[in-house]
Structures are given as C-alpha cells and as structure tokens.
Design an enzyme around this catalytic site. Structure first.
Site, PDB file in Angstrom:
ATOM      1  N   SER A  19     -12.883   2.790   1.533  1.00 32.01           N
ATOM      2  CA  SER A  19     -12.822   1.323   1.693  1.00 32.01           C
ATOM      3  C   SER A  19     -13.649   0.602   0.637  1.00 32.01           C
ATOM      4  O   SER A  19     -13.235  -0.445   0.145  1.00 32.01           O
ATOM      5  CB  SER A  19     -13.269   0.852   3.067  1.00 32.01           C
ATOM      6  OG  SER A  19     -13.588   1.872   3.916  1.00 32.01           O
ATOM      7  N   ASP A  33     -22.333   2.122  -0.866  1.00 33.34           N
ATOM      8  CA  ASP A  33     -20.995   2.592  -1.222  1.00 33.34           C
ATOM      9  C   ASP A  33     -20.375   1.721  -2.309  1.00 33.34           C
ATOM     10  O   ASP A  33     -19.794   2.216  -3.279  1.00 33.34           O
ATOM     11  CB  ASP A  33     -20.074   2.586   0.008  1.00 33.34           C
ATOM     12  CG  ASP A  33     -20.657   3.393   1.159  1.00 33.34           C
ATOM     13  OD1 ASP A  33     -21.620   4.151   0.922  1.00 33.34           O
ATOM     14  OD2 ASP A  33     -20.157   3.263   2.289  1.00 33.34           O
ATOM     15  N   SER A  39       0.853  -1.192   0.000  1.00 34.02           N
ATOM     16  CA  SER A  39       0.000   0.000   0.000  1.00 34.02           C
ATOM     17  C   SER A  39       0.885   1.237   0.000  1.00 34.02           C
ATOM     18  O   SER A  39       1.661   1.441   0.939  1.00 34.02           O
ATOM     19  CB  SER A  39      -0.884   0.013   1.250  1.00 34.02           C
ATOM     20  OG  SER A  39      -1.351   1.333   1.477  1.00 34.02           O
ATOM     21  N   SER A  75     -15.970   6.885   1.265  1.00 32.56           N
ATOM     22  CA  SER A  75     -15.969   5.449   0.948  1.00 32.56           C
ATOM     23  C   SER A  75     -14.690   4.976   0.292  1.00 32.56           C
ATOM     24  O   SER A  75     -14.724   4.244  -0.705  1.00 32.56           O
ATOM     25  CB  SER A  75     -17.164   5.098   0.070  1.00 32.56           C
ATOM     26  OG  SER A  75     -18.323   5.313   0.772  1.00 32.56           O
ATOM     27  N   GLY A 133     -10.935   8.119   5.550  1.00 26.46           N
ATOM     28  CA  GLY A 133     -11.691   8.478   6.767  1.00 26.46           C
ATOM     29  C   GLY A 133     -12.502   9.749   6.639  1.00 26.46           C
ATOM     30  O   GLY A 133     -12.860  10.366   7.634  1.00 26.46           O
TER      31      GLY A 133
HETATM   32  C1  GLA Z   1     -21.850   4.065   5.403  1.00 22.46           C
HETATM   33  C2  GLA Z   1     -22.257   2.661   4.959  1.00 22.46           C
HETATM   34  C3  GLA Z   1     -23.388   2.713   3.922  1.00 22.46           C
HETATM   35  C4  GLA Z   1     -24.540   3.581   4.395  1.00 22.46           C
HETATM   36  C5  GLA Z   1     -24.025   4.922   4.925  1.00 22.46           C
HETATM   37  C6  GLA Z   1     -25.128   5.741   5.560  1.00 22.46           C
HETATM   38  O1  GLA Z   1     -21.284   4.769   4.329  1.00 22.46           O
HETATM   39  O2  GLA Z   1     -21.164   1.976   4.400  1.00 22.46           O
HETATM   40  O3  GLA Z   1     -23.830   1.414   3.607  1.00 22.46           O
HETATM   41  O4  GLA Z   1     -25.312   2.915   5.347  1.00 22.46           O
HETATM   42  O5  GLA Z   1     -22.993   4.759   5.880  1.00 22.46           O
HETATM   43  O6  GLA Z   1     -26.078   6.082   4.611  1.00 22.46           O
END
Ligand code: GLA
Length: 385
Positions: free
Chosen positions: A127, A171, A67, A125, A121
């Site tokens: 991850s 996500d 990474s 998203s 963070g």
């Molecule tokens: C995170 C989760 C999603 C969703 C959001 C809130 O991003 O990974 O699946 O639940 O929170 O909408």
C-alpha cells in the site's frame, strides 16, 4: 515491467497513450518495529518489487482507474467525498490526489493504470508502494513541485485519513527514498536519515510468507499506538518536557507507568528497548558483524511476540525453526505483525536448504503452505523512461 508494456496495457484500457510512467518499491525492515510512530528509529530498505503506474491527463475532473491485480475498473471524481463504495486500492489513489490537490491546487482529472509485483498483504508495504507510485506520477504529470519527503508524508496522511490506519512514516519513506544496496537509518523524530551500505556478500535475505493475512487497520495496530500514547501522557504529567517515548527513560517508566498499568508499561518499555536494539544493529552492520546482527533480530522477534504482542503462532513457529537451523543467522517477524512475513538472514546459497527444512512441517502444523520470497534491494520511486 517496461514502459512499453505498461503503455500497451494503458492503451488497451483507455484507447490512448500514457504520458507519465512511474514505479515505487515495497520494503523490508531489518530492525526497529513499531518505533516509527513513537518518534524512534527504523532501518528499512527498498526491495526490487514494485507498484507501477501509467497515467495521462483528462480534460475533465474525472478519475478513471484500472487495477490489473484486481482486474477492476473504477471511476470517480476529484471532488468525491463519499468513499463507502470505493474499493480500497482506489481509496489510496483518490486520497493521494485529493491531498496533493489541497496542497497545490494543480491536480486535474486523469486516467490511471496500475500493476505490480509486490505481494499483497505480506507485510512488504504494497500500500505504501501504491501511494508513493501514484504521488510520484501525479507530481510529475501536473508539475506539483513536491519533494520526496512531501510525498512520503502524503502517503502516510492517506493511510490515516482514507484507510484509518494510524501508521508511522517508515513504509512510505522507504518506498520514496530507498537507495540501491542500502538501508535507511531513519530518525522518525526529525526525519533525518543516513544510508547504510548493505553488503550481503556472504549472506542473503529470505522472506517467508506465513500466508496469514493481517488486517492491521481494524485491529490491534491502533491499540498499540494508543497504549504508547497513554504511557507518554502519564509520564508527561510529572515531566512536562516529554513529547514522545523518545524522550522517556526506563527509570521514568519504572517510576510512573509500571504502577499504573503493567500492560502499558510493557508496551512502552518494548519501544525503548527496540530503539536500543536498532542502534546496536547499526553498529553490528558497520563492523560487518552479521552474527551479532542476527542475534539482535532473534531478540527483537521474541520481544515483539511476548511483550508487544504483535506476532502470531505461524510467525513464532518459523522463527523457532530458524533459531534451530544451522543456515540461519537471524530471523524475526517483519512489519506491523499478526501475519505477513519473517525476514531471515541466511548463509549465502542456503536459502533452499532452509526452505526444505521448514516447508513440510509448516504445512503439517498449520494446514496451509508457506511461500518463500527471494528479494534483492531496490531503488526508491522513479520514472520509467
Ligand atoms: C506497519 C506501519 C509502519 C510501522 C510498521 C511496524 O508497516 O505501516 O508505519 O509502524 O507497521 O514497524
């Protein structure tokens, strides 16, 4: 990142050429929070920030992973079941590989180089982008024949089983299936979806990162999910056809859940109202009524904060400032909550003016700076040729 620069980095680590290059984006969500794991609706869009993967097959069953974000090298095997000492970024890679292998039996050892520009963070998203990029690359390298929706589900399963966050599918879905200049109106009940064109010719989206790092897994995210399930179970006792909050009406909540537990009632009611806000937001987008869309975002924020209780003082502060700014049409916290970013819909060209309005007072109030993140919409997972 170009294929050439990825290949050069790969060669530096592994002393050979990579065979497959792939990328997957982070996402924003316009509206519809915490609805995905309740079989509700969401409205995410892929952004132009990506996780990049370069990969090549090995002759053995080992996984050699690097990474660049963490400047960390990690080696494991495809059959490893003890992940106690595995760094989190590598757990995603191991998880995706093992789950794909259970489904297809096609995975062998590989060398993998990982890089990216999705802020970590920040609620964008990173991850999901990681598991999507890895899944997409492995599917190609080992000819697994999985569909994009399969890959989104595998990313979600990885998050559940290897990280312990019982997330919904928003996500991963947005990362794998995003489309340039479109949001995805996704029905999480049956995964039917339509692309909604986003034309921000008179507006722009600005994210403000609170720089409060959220740890969704260890905290309230799973609790919220449990509250919703509790509400469903109570309603189900009287109305057995009910499978999720999607099948529940406000009057059923009033009749059954309200008297049993006020907090569960408030959480469940929020989900029903958030689904309705999303429908109204899609209508507003179709009518190009950005003012109405903005009002729905503000309403969603205060409901997330006061009713669903997934905000934090820093997010609330930024949304209050947005409400009082002449440049901002709508704003709210985005993603799971407890930190991360606000999403702001701003009059075109006025982002810098808004940042100037808030950044000093934010620093004074909280003792650390916020970070503006400018984004454009992007494409879902793809190979880099
Ligand atoms: C995170 C989760 C999603 C969703 C959001 C809130 O991003 O990974 O699946 O639940 O929170 O909408």
């Amino acid at each position: 990142m170009t294929r050439e620069s990825l290949n050069n980095s790969f060669k530096q680590q592994f002393d050979l050429e990579a065979q497959v290059f792939a990328k997957s984006p982070g996402r924003i969500n316009i509206i519809g929070e915490h609805t995905d794991y309740n079989n509700g609706f969401v409205l995410p869009a892929a952004i132009d920030k990506y996780i990049y993967v370069a990969i090549a097959e090995r002759a053995d069953q080992e996984l050699h992973l690097f990474s660049s974000d963490y400047n960390e090298y990690y080696t494991t095997t495809l059959s490893n079941t003890d992940t106690t000492a595995t760094p989190e970024w590598a757990k995603y890679i191991l998880g995706v590989s093992q789950i794909i292998n259970q489904k297809t039996n096609n995975i062998k050892g590989f060398n993998l180089y990982l890089a990216g520009d999705v802020p970590l963070g920040a609620g964008l998203s990173s991850s999901a982008a990681l598991s999507s990029a890895v899944g997409y690359a492995l599917n190609e390298l080992f000819s697994c024949g999985l569909t994009r929706i399969d890959l989104a589900k595998i990313g979600q399963q990885t998050e559940h089983e290897y990280i312990g966050l019982k997330c919904g599918i928003m996500d991963q879905f947005a990362s794998v299936l995003g489309k340039q200049d479109h949001a995805i109106q996704l029905d999480c009940q049956d995964l039917s979806y339509q692309y909604i064109p986003i034309d921000w010719s008179e507006n722009e989206v600005l994210l403000l990162n609170t720089n409060v790092k959220h740890n969704l897994a260890s905290t309230a995210y799973n609790d919220r999910r449990n509250s919703c399930e509790q509400g469903v179970n109570w309603v189900k006792e009287k109305y057995p056809h009910v499978k999720s909050l999607r099948d529940v009406t406000i009057s059923q909540l009033d009749e059954i859940v309200k008297e049993k537990d006020t907090d569960t009632y408030t959480k469940c009611r929020f989900i029903l109202e958030e689904n309705q806000r999303l429908q109204d937001a899609c209508e507003a987008l179709k009518n190009r009524d950005i003012k109405q869309l903005g009002e729905l975002l503000f309403a969603a924020h205060w409901a997330l904060s006061k009713e669903y209780e997934v905000s934090c003082p820093e997010l609330d502060y930024l949304v209050s400032k947005a409400e009082h700014s002449e440049y901002v049409l709508g704003a709210r916290m985005m993603g799971g909550g407890f930190g991360g970013c606000t999403i702001n819909i701003i009059k075109k060209g006025m982002s810098d003016a808004f940042v100037a309005e808030v950044s000093n007072s934010y620093l004074q109030e909280f003792g650390f700076a916020l970070t503006p993140i400018h984004i454009n919409l992007g494409e879902g997972s793809s190979l880099i040729n």
